[in-house]
Design a protein around this motif. Structure first.
Motif, PDB file in Angstrom:
ATOM      1  N   VAL A 167       0.940   8.502 -15.454  1.00 44.25           N
ATOM      2  CA  VAL A 167       1.824   9.793 -16.089  1.00 44.25           C
ATOM      3  C   VAL A 167       1.261  10.240 -17.310  1.00 44.25           C
ATOM      4  CG1 VAL A 167       4.021  10.472 -16.877  1.00 44.25           C
ATOM      5  CG2 VAL A 167       3.938   8.754 -15.241  1.00 44.25           C
ATOM      6  N   PRO A 168       0.960   9.484 -18.217  1.00 44.79           N
ATOM      7  CA  PRO A 168       0.093  10.262 -19.451  1.00 44.79           C
ATOM      8  C   PRO A 168      -1.268  10.342 -19.164  1.00 44.79           C
ATOM      9  CG  PRO A 168       0.688   7.868 -19.798  1.00 44.79           C
ATOM     10  CD  PRO A 168       1.258   8.121 -18.492  1.00 44.79           C
ATOM     11  N   ILE A 169      -1.909   9.669 -18.384  1.00 45.76           N
ATOM     12  CA  ILE A 169      -3.241   9.985 -18.132  1.00 45.76           C
ATOM     13  C   ILE A 169      -3.360  11.288 -17.453  1.00 45.76           C
ATOM     14  CG2 ILE A 169      -5.337   9.445 -16.644  1.00 45.76           C
ATOM     15  CD1 ILE A 169      -4.367   6.595 -17.030  1.00 45.76           C
ATOM     16  N   GLY A 176       3.683   9.292 -10.205  1.00 44.00           N
ATOM     17  CA  GLY A 176       3.224   9.236 -11.648  1.00 44.00           C
ATOM     18  C   GLY A 176       2.212  10.585 -11.756  1.00 44.00           C
ATOM     19  N   CYS A 177       1.571  10.819 -11.044  1.00 44.36           N
ATOM     20  CA  CYS A 177       0.545  11.883 -11.173  1.00 44.36           C
ATOM     21  C   CYS A 177       1.075  13.281 -11.221  1.00 44.36           C
ATOM     22  CB  CYS A 177      -0.623  12.039 -10.130  1.00 44.36           C
ATOM     23  SG  CYS A 177      -1.813  10.725 -10.219  1.00 44.36           S
ATOM     24  N   THR A 178       2.316  13.381 -10.143  1.00 39.23           N
ATOM     25  CA  THR A 178       2.852  14.606 -10.210  1.00 39.23           C
ATOM     26  C   THR A 178       3.897  14.744 -11.665  1.00 39.23           C
ATOM     27  OG1 THR A 178       2.973  14.527  -7.815  1.00 39.23           O
ATOM     28  CG2 THR A 178       4.716  15.890  -8.891  1.00 39.23           C
ATOM     29  N   LEU A 179       4.370  13.915 -11.861  1.00 43.79           N
ATOM     30  CA  LEU A 179       5.089  13.797 -13.100  1.00 43.79           C
ATOM     31  C   LEU A 179       4.632  14.094 -14.439  1.00 43.79           C
ATOM     32  CD1 LEU A 179       8.416  13.461 -14.066  1.00 43.79           C
ATOM     33  CD2 LEU A 179       7.946  11.019 -14.429  1.00 43.79           C
ATOM     34  N   SER A 205       0.726  -1.198   0.110  1.00 45.37           N
ATOM     35  CA  SER A 205      -0.001  -0.128   0.057  1.00 45.37           C
ATOM     36  C   SER A 205       0.812   1.310   0.091  1.00 45.37           C
ATOM     37  CB  SER A 205      -1.090   0.079   1.194  1.00 45.37           C
ATOM     38  OG  SER A 205      -1.610   1.217   0.928  1.00 45.37           O
ATOM     39  N   CYS A 206       2.045   1.183   0.716  1.00 41.41           N
ATOM     40  CA  CYS A 206       2.934   2.417   1.003  1.00 41.41           C
ATOM     41  C   CYS A 206       3.752   2.625  -0.426  1.00 41.41           C
ATOM     42  CB  CYS A 206       3.734   2.329   2.110  1.00 41.41           C
ATOM     43  SG  CYS A 206       3.069   2.372   3.634  1.00 41.41           S
ATOM     44  N   THR A 207       3.840   1.523  -1.200  1.00 44.18           N
ATOM     45  CA  THR A 207       4.395   1.415  -2.236  1.00 44.18           C
ATOM     46  C   THR A 207       3.839   2.087  -3.512  1.00 44.18           C
ATOM     47  OG1 THR A 207       5.975  -0.346  -1.615  1.00 44.18           O
ATOM     48  CG2 THR A 207       6.021   0.243  -3.912  1.00 44.18           C
ATOM     49  N   ALA A 208       2.575   1.467  -3.442  1.00 41.70           N
ATOM     50  CA  ALA A 208       1.474   2.153  -4.573  1.00 41.70           C
ATOM     51  C   ALA A 208       1.300   3.508  -4.250  1.00 41.70           C
ATOM     52  CB  ALA A 208       0.285   1.249  -4.357  1.00 41.70           C
ATOM     53  N   GLY A 209       1.095   3.933  -2.877  1.00 41.60           N
ATOM     54  CA  GLY A 209       1.008   5.488  -2.835  1.00 41.60           C
ATOM     55  C   GLY A 209       1.980   6.296  -3.245  1.00 41.60           C
ATOM     56  N   LEU A 210       3.251   5.943  -2.905  1.00 41.73           N
ATOM     57  CA  LEU A 210       4.375   6.751  -3.774  1.00 41.73           C
ATOM     58  C   LEU A 210       4.348   6.588  -5.142  1.00 41.73           C
ATOM     59  CD1 LEU A 210       7.049   5.410  -0.922  1.00 41.73           C
ATOM     60  CD2 LEU A 210       5.908   7.886  -1.226  1.00 41.73           C
ATOM     61  N   GLN A 211       4.142   5.601  -5.638  1.00 46.87           N
ATOM     62  CA  GLN A 211       4.282   5.301  -7.205  1.00 46.87           C
ATOM     63  C   GLN A 211       3.122   6.033  -7.817  1.00 46.87           C
ATOM     64  OE1 GLN A 211       3.997   1.043  -7.747  1.00 46.87           O
ATOM     65  NE2 GLN A 211       6.318   0.907  -7.675  1.00 46.87           N
ATOM     66  N   TYR A 212       2.086   6.177  -7.059  1.00 49.63           N
ATOM     67  CA  TYR A 212       0.752   6.853  -7.612  1.00 49.63           C
ATOM     68  C   TYR A 212       1.009   8.526  -7.661  1.00 49.63           C
ATOM     69  CZ  TYR A 212      -4.026   7.935  -8.546  1.00 49.63           C
ATOM     70  OH  TYR A 212      -5.232   8.540  -9.292  1.00 49.63           O
ATOM     71  N   ALA A 213       1.577   8.980  -6.522  1.00 47.09           N
ATOM     72  CA  ALA A 213       1.839  10.219  -6.445  1.00 47.09           C
ATOM     73  C   ALA A 213       3.022  10.635  -7.200  1.00 47.09           C
ATOM     74  CB  ALA A 213       2.204  10.305  -4.907  1.00 47.09           C
TER      75      ALA A 213
END
Length: 407
Positions: free
Chosen positions: A133-135, A88-91, A78-86
């Motif tokens: 990221v592209p979304i 990706g959206c920020t980038l 869950s923590c890993t997915a949160g960091l990856q999602y944040a």
């Protein structure tokens, strides 16, 4: 005889299945799905309520989507997915923001933004969330210069959803996935020990192991090893960053080395079956009626089969007790039996091919004993193995030289 062995194997399988059924119900796939669904729903509702009450957002959909995507069966994931999602959206927002403010949504800006965002999405650190990221980049670009101020609240809602989901999963951590791993290793130990007992029975009765063992044992062992590896990986992942995780010393029996030892013994068991087949092919020449010493040759055949059967039975006991701690108490006695049999085999005079087949079988059994012992005494044993191999090579060279001179 085959029907009796099949029936006994079926009864052992039913007993093992009945023993692990409660664990499978608690840690089965449906239990995990229910857990993730309930937690994700509650986290999404909390994120919605927080955004609505604090910032007055009427429809905080980004927070809900982020909370749904971040909740996972383990705290670590869950923590890993949160960091990856944040990330990706920020980038994605950073890539599309200059084009959205300066140019707006055109075919040229869209192509450039998609090219850069897709290249960034392929980074391995983003994992499965690299698609965001592209979304996010397309969403930001479509807002255009007139709605660029909405990018900040959108990213803020995503952050709220991620934070709520991670905290909810961390403060109310998911249960540990230890029972499923224990059950998977128990099934593997029971199946492997049953195979070794079957081989011992075949050796004791002077039959080929394929006549006693189930033909589907290889596929079954492979499947059990695969299942145990997956369950063990989930158990270790559930221990990471989980406040419910006990001391590491209390779960030493779920060490990866236990599975590796069992996997090596399973591989050696198949090699033992092949070595027994090779020994059976060589033994008729070794026990051919001898006018000088027929009785001694027959006695050695019985003694060797009895010793190998005893070694295989003791190895099966050691496999059942292979749990990563101290070796099985029967292991020292098993090593003494191996040494006595090896000494008798070294002093015997007979067919060289039969002696080589016997030594190959003994070396395989010795290697399996090393595996269940955790690799102890490996250096000394390797030296003994090299000495035995050297002696056999020297004997083979002498006999070949004598045969050449005779011709």
């Amino acid at each position: 005889m085959r029907e009796e062995n099949t029936g006994a194997a079926g009864r052992r399988a039913c007993t093992a299945l009945a023993a692990v059924r409660p664990a499978r119900l608690r840690d089965g796939p449906w239990a995990v799905r229910w857990l993730v669904a309930v937690r994700a729903s509650v986290a999404a509702a909390l994120a919605w309520q927080l955004c609505s009450s604090v910032w007055g957002t009427p429809r905080p959909a980004p927070a809900v989507v982020a909370a749904l995507l971040v909740v996972h069966p383990t705290v670590f994931r869950s923590c890993t997915a949160g960091l990856q999602y944040a990330a990706g959206c920020t980038l994605g927002a950073l890539i599309a923001l200059p084009a959205a403010v300066l140019v707006g949504p055109t075919w040229l800006s869209m192509g450039a933004v998609l090219l850069l965002s897709l290249l960034a999405a392929g980074h391995e650190r983003l994992g499965e969330h690299g698609l965001h990221v592209p979304i996010t980049a397309v969403f930001v670009l479509l807002l255009g210069p007139s709605h660029a101020r909405e990018i900040g609240p959108h990213l803020l809602q995503i952050g709220v959803g991620i934070t709520v989901a991670v905290l909810f999963n961390a403060l109310l951590p998911p249960p540990l996935r230890l029972r499923a791993a224990e059950a998977a290793l128990d099934r593997l130990r029971a199946e492997l020990a049953g195979v070794l007992d079957g081989v011992a029975d075949a050796v004791r009765k002077a039959r080929h192991p394929d006549e006693v063992l189930d033909p589907g044992r290889r596929d079954r062992l492979t499947d059990l090893i695969t299942r145990a590896r997956g369950a063990l990986g989930q158990a270790h992942e559930s221990l990471r960053w989980n406040v419910r995780a006990p001391d590491r010393h209390t779960v030493w029996h779920l060490d990866q080395r236990v599975l590796e030892s069992l996997e090596r013994v399973a591989h050696d068991a198949e090699a033992v079956v092949a070595a027994l087949g090779g020994l059976a092919a060589q033994y008729p020449a070794a026990v051919r009626p001898d006018p000088y010493d027929t009785a001694e040759t027959d006695a050695w055949d019985q003694e060797f089969r009895a010793g190998c059967a005893r070694l295989l039975t003791c190895l099966a006991l050691c496999v059942r007790g292979c749990r990563g701690g101290s070796p099985h108490p029967v292991l020292p006695a098993t090593r003494r039996v191996w040494r006595e049999l090896a000494e008798r085999c070294g002093d015997r005079r007979g067919s060289l091919d039969a002696r080589l087949a016997e030594w190959r079988l003994l070396m395989l059994l010795d290697r399996s004993l090393q595996h269940v012992a955790g690799g102890r005494h490996r250096t000394a044993q390797a030296a003994r193995n090299r000495t035995a191999t050297t002696e056999l090579t020297a004997v083979a060279g002498e006999e070949a030289h004598a045969a050449a001179e005779h011709r």
